[in-house]
Scaffold this motif. Structure first.
Motif, PDB file in Angstrom:
ATOM      1  N   ALA A  32     125.648  57.250 -10.107  1.00 56.72           N
ATOM      2  CA  ALA A  32     126.628  57.362  -9.029  1.00 56.72           C
ATOM      3  C   ALA A  32     126.917  58.842  -8.796  1.00 56.72           C
ATOM      4  CB  ALA A  32     127.897  56.621  -9.400  1.00 56.72           C
ATOM      5  N   GLY A  83     127.111  45.898  -2.926  1.00 58.09           N
ATOM      6  CA  GLY A  83     127.462  47.203  -2.375  1.00 58.09           C
ATOM      7  C   GLY A  83     126.288  48.133  -2.157  1.00 58.09           C
ATOM      8  N   MET A 167     129.200  50.896   3.921  1.00 58.46           N
ATOM      9  CA  MET A 167     128.794  51.525   2.667  1.00 58.46           C
ATOM     10  C   MET A 167     129.820  51.250   1.582  1.00 58.46           C
ATOM     11  SD  MET A 167     130.053  55.287   2.946  1.00 58.46           S
ATOM     12  CE  MET A 167     131.761  55.551   3.333  1.00 58.46           C
ATOM     13  N   ASN A 168     129.284  51.166   0.383  1.00 57.06           N
ATOM     14  CA  ASN A 168     130.137  50.719  -0.687  1.00 57.06           C
ATOM     15  C   ASN A 168     129.843  51.534  -1.944  1.00 57.06           C
ATOM     16  OD1 ASN A 168     131.700  49.221  -2.345  1.00 57.06           O
ATOM     17  ND2 ASN A 168     130.994  47.250  -1.620  1.00 57.06           N
ATOM     18  N   ARG A 169     128.710  51.317  -2.535  1.00 56.72           N
ATOM     19  CA  ARG A 169     128.403  52.039  -3.769  1.00 56.72           C
ATOM     20  C   ARG A 169     127.075  52.788  -3.703  1.00 56.72           C
ATOM     21  NH1 ARG A 169     129.783  48.513  -8.916  1.00 56.72           N
ATOM     22  NH2 ARG A 169     129.912  50.611  -9.754  1.00 56.72           N
ATOM     23  N   VAL A 170     126.128  52.206  -2.951  1.00 56.18           N
ATOM     24  CA  VAL A 170     124.804  52.813  -2.878  1.00 56.18           C
ATOM     25  C   VAL A 170     124.369  52.826  -1.424  1.00 56.18           C
ATOM     26  CG1 VAL A 170     122.396  52.651  -3.629  1.00 56.18           C
ATOM     27  CG2 VAL A 170     124.217  51.794  -5.122  1.00 56.18           C
ATOM     28  N   LEU A 195     128.496  61.437   1.546  1.00 52.09           N
ATOM     29  CA  LEU A 195     128.531  60.165   0.814  1.00 52.09           C
ATOM     30  C   LEU A 195     128.419  60.421  -0.686  1.00 52.09           C
ATOM     31  CD1 LEU A 195     126.272  57.907   3.064  1.00 52.09           C
ATOM     32  CD2 LEU A 195     128.758  58.004   2.995  1.00 52.09           C
ATOM     33  N   LYS A 196     127.531  61.337  -1.030  1.00 53.19           N
ATOM     34  CA  LYS A 196     127.357  61.686  -2.432  1.00 53.19           C
ATOM     35  C   LYS A 196     128.650  62.248  -2.993  1.00 53.19           C
ATOM     36  CE  LYS A 196     126.062  65.790  -3.831  1.00 53.19           C
ATOM     37  NZ  LYS A 196     125.308  67.003  -4.187  1.00 53.19           N
ATOM     38  N   GLN A 198     131.535  61.661  -2.074  1.00 52.97           N
ATOM     39  CA  GLN A 198     132.523  60.587  -2.233  1.00 52.97           C
ATOM     40  C   GLN A 198     132.227  59.725  -3.458  1.00 52.97           C
ATOM     41  OE1 GLN A 198     132.721  58.329   1.438  1.00 52.97           O
ATOM     42  NE2 GLN A 198     132.989  60.202   2.629  1.00 52.97           N
ATOM     43  N   LEU A 200     129.220  58.152  -4.083  1.00 52.51           N
ATOM     44  CA  LEU A 200     128.199  57.125  -3.906  1.00 52.51           C
ATOM     45  C   LEU A 200     126.856  57.619  -4.432  1.00 52.51           C
ATOM     46  CD1 LEU A 200     130.361  56.264  -1.648  1.00 52.51           C
ATOM     47  CD2 LEU A 200     128.420  55.213  -0.528  1.00 52.51           C
TER      48      LEU A 200
END
Lengths: 258, 324
Positions: A32, A83, A167-170, A195-196, A198, A200
């Motif tokens: 993550a 996700g 978007m959620n986790r990946v 995103l990274k 954040q 993810l």
């Protein structure tokens, strides 16, 4: 980053399509908060690998762990529920459906009347276009227009907008900047970094080595269905990376041996 | 050119072609039949035939919408009719109808499971089940017919299930309207319809978005079986008897109705109202040939000609509309 347990762990993955050996004993960890560049020539197995991760293909053997739990059944629905959002390269849009219907396909918002689920058209139209416009959808295109009539860039913007919305986790991006203008391309790349940041996991597939070298924390190089190298972008210059791909990963092995 | 205004409309509404054909045929039939075609009684008859063929066509349209096809519906229709008549002689007609519908659902389930589990083309699977269930129908009736005794042809349930008329029209017509409204709502305004059309448009893309493609196809086959058996029930209710050949060749008319009505055989594009209009056109042609005294054996030949001409005309119209 590597001190935490990996979000996605791939162990000795093999995938055969009939006689074709598409993935050969691939093992790789993704964490993550990482932006991974997945690179390699055409037919190297990049898209096949991520299609296992997003549930489209089930592996012939080997294991995939998500958040420490072994994945027993592979189906896009299960991956999405966990996700994992994917911007696919050649699939993902149904030409016969409108933008709004494509955007929400598989998880349509509903309003219940007497317990019967009816599509929430107002929400579908308003939200889908608002998100997609950021990625280059023209103002005169409506949410009710069929995807078939969109340009290549606009089709791509629908897929990107959809991934951002849910978007959620990946977030997995398979050649996300294809068909995009220079400005939209920058926007997508900024998005990947955001995103990274954040937290993810972002897996970014591309042919553009210089671009991915700038963006990614780590690059995974594939060739002929095998993972041939896995290196931090701090350890390699873009030119070296290019050389590694050309030589099928031998340069990295040499370095590691040293 | 003023005509070009119609282009986007034709692109969006594939069923316009069949409405044009329908309008032309209505005018021609009215003018050339000396009042024998366009009268209240005959139109009522046409609508009764349209109702049963239409219910079957709606089910086939759903399956075509997913990119598959069901040609077993003629036999499902026959099985539904036989199940209804056999039971209606013993129990309340409403229970008999439920049982007939269950038979249809079971046949749909068999078709759907065979297609989705084995990955065999639905054309050949349903061709097989078409023959299997036709064979069973003939075996069950042993060459005789099933019928409800005249004394038992009474009561609300019997009249309501095609055995009577309401406001001058056979009650089957009202069932058709109810089913049409429900299916249109499902297709246009519910998640199920969105997913069904997505599966027909691109099964691969729908799958990648988490749609359970096989379940959607299976549901379409079950609905199709239910509607075909229900159509058989209503037809049996009207006639009061049925033999093993009931519904024979109706599958071809149902598919023709769908295609004429703007359903793309490749899936993803369909019109329920168009399929109904297709059924109306076919019933009208049949009726025209009957009232003008053309021998019934010519029906299938003329039907075939009309299908070929209409399909070609429709294709030309759409190609014109797609040209910029």
């Amino acid at each position: 980053m590597t001190n935490t347990h990996p979000l996605i762990q791939v162990k000795s993955l093999d995938l055969h399509f009939g006689a074709f050996h598409a993935l050969k004993n691939v093992s790789v960890d993704f964490h993550a908060g990482e932006l991974i560049g997945l690179v390699g020539d055409n037919g190297a197995g990049k898209t096949t690998l991520i299609r296992v991760l997003c549930g489209i293909y089930a592996p012939s053997s080997g294991e995939v762990y998500f958040d420490g739990k072994k994945i027993e059944k592979f189906h896009p629905k299960l991956a999405i529920d966990q996700g994992i959002e994917t911007i696919q390269q050649s699939v993902g849009l149904c030409d016969n459906l409108s933008i709004a219907r494509n955007f929400y396909l598989g998880r349509e918002p509903v309003k219940r009347v007497l317990g019967i689920p009816f599509l929430d058209f107002a929400k579908m139209r308003e939200k889908s276009t608002r998100v997609i416009r950021q990625f280059g959808l023209r103002e005169n295109v409506s949410a009710d227009d069929e995807v078939e009539r969109l340009s290549g860039g606009e089709r791509q913007s629908v897929k990107i907008g959809r991934a951002v919305e849910f978007m959620n986790r990946v977030v997995i991006m398979d050649e996300p900047t294809n068909h995009l203008s220079v400005r939209e391309r920058e926007h997508v790349n900024e998005l990947a970094v955001q995103l990274k940041e954040q937290g993810l996991l972002v897996i970014y597939i591309t042919h553009d080595i210089f671009q991915v070298h700038k963006l990614a924390d780590r690059v995974v190089i594939m060739e002929n269905g095998e993972k041939v190298a896995d290196a931090s972008t701090d350890a390699l210059t873009a030119e070296e990376l290019e050389e590694v791909i050309r030589q099928g990963g031998r340069l990295v092995e040499k370095r590691e041996a040293v | 050119m003023t005509l070009s205004i119609a282009k986007p409309l034709i692109r969006r509404h594939a069923e316009l072609g069949i409405f044009l054909i329908g309008a032309v045929l209505i005018v021609v039939f009215t003018l050339t039949s000396d009042g024998k075609w366009a009268n209240f009684y005959n139109i009522g008859t046409i609508l009764q035939v349209t109702a049963t063929l239409g219910l079957m066509s709606l089910g086939v349209a759903l399956v075509i919408g997913t990119g598959e096809i069901d040609i077993s519906v003629g036999s499902t229709f026959g099985m539904g009719a036989l199940a209804y008549l056999w039971l209606a002689a013993h129990v309340d007609p409403s229970l008999a109808a439920v049982a007939a519908i269950a038979v249809g659902a079971a046949i749909g389930l068999v078709n759907g499971l065979l297609v989705t589990r084995t990955g065999t083309p639905s054309l050949i699977i349903t061709l097989g089940t078409l023959m299997i269930f036709r064979g069973i129908s003939i075996a069950l009736t042993e060459g005789f017919s099933f019928s409800v005794p005249y004394a038992a042809r009474k009561g609300w349930a019997y009249f309501g299930l095609g055995g009577g008329e309401f406001l001058g029209f056979n009650t089957a017509l009202y069932w058709l309207i109810i089913v049409l409204v429900i299916l249109m709502a499902m297709l246009k305004a519910m998640p199920f319809g969105n997913r069904l059309l997505a599966v027909g448009g691109s099964a691969e893309s729908a799958h990648s978005r988490g749609v359970r493609v096989d379940r959607i196809k299976l549901s379409a086959f079950v609905l199709c079986g239910v509607l075909a058996a229900f159509a058989g029930t209503l037809e049996a209710g009207k006639l009061g008897f049925a033999d093993g050949s009931m519904g024979r060749l109706m599958e071809l008319q149902a598919i023709a109705s769908c295609v004429l009505g703007g359903c793309l055989l490749a899936g993803g594009r369909m019109s329920l109202i168009g399929a109904l209009m297709g059924a109306f056109v076919l019933s009208s042609v049949q009726s025209y040939l009957v009232v003008t005294g053309v021998r019934p054996q010519w029906f299938i030949l003329i039907l075939g000609l009309i299908v070929v001409i209409a399909a070609y005309g429709d294709r030309s119209l759409r190609q014109w509309a797609l040209r910029k």
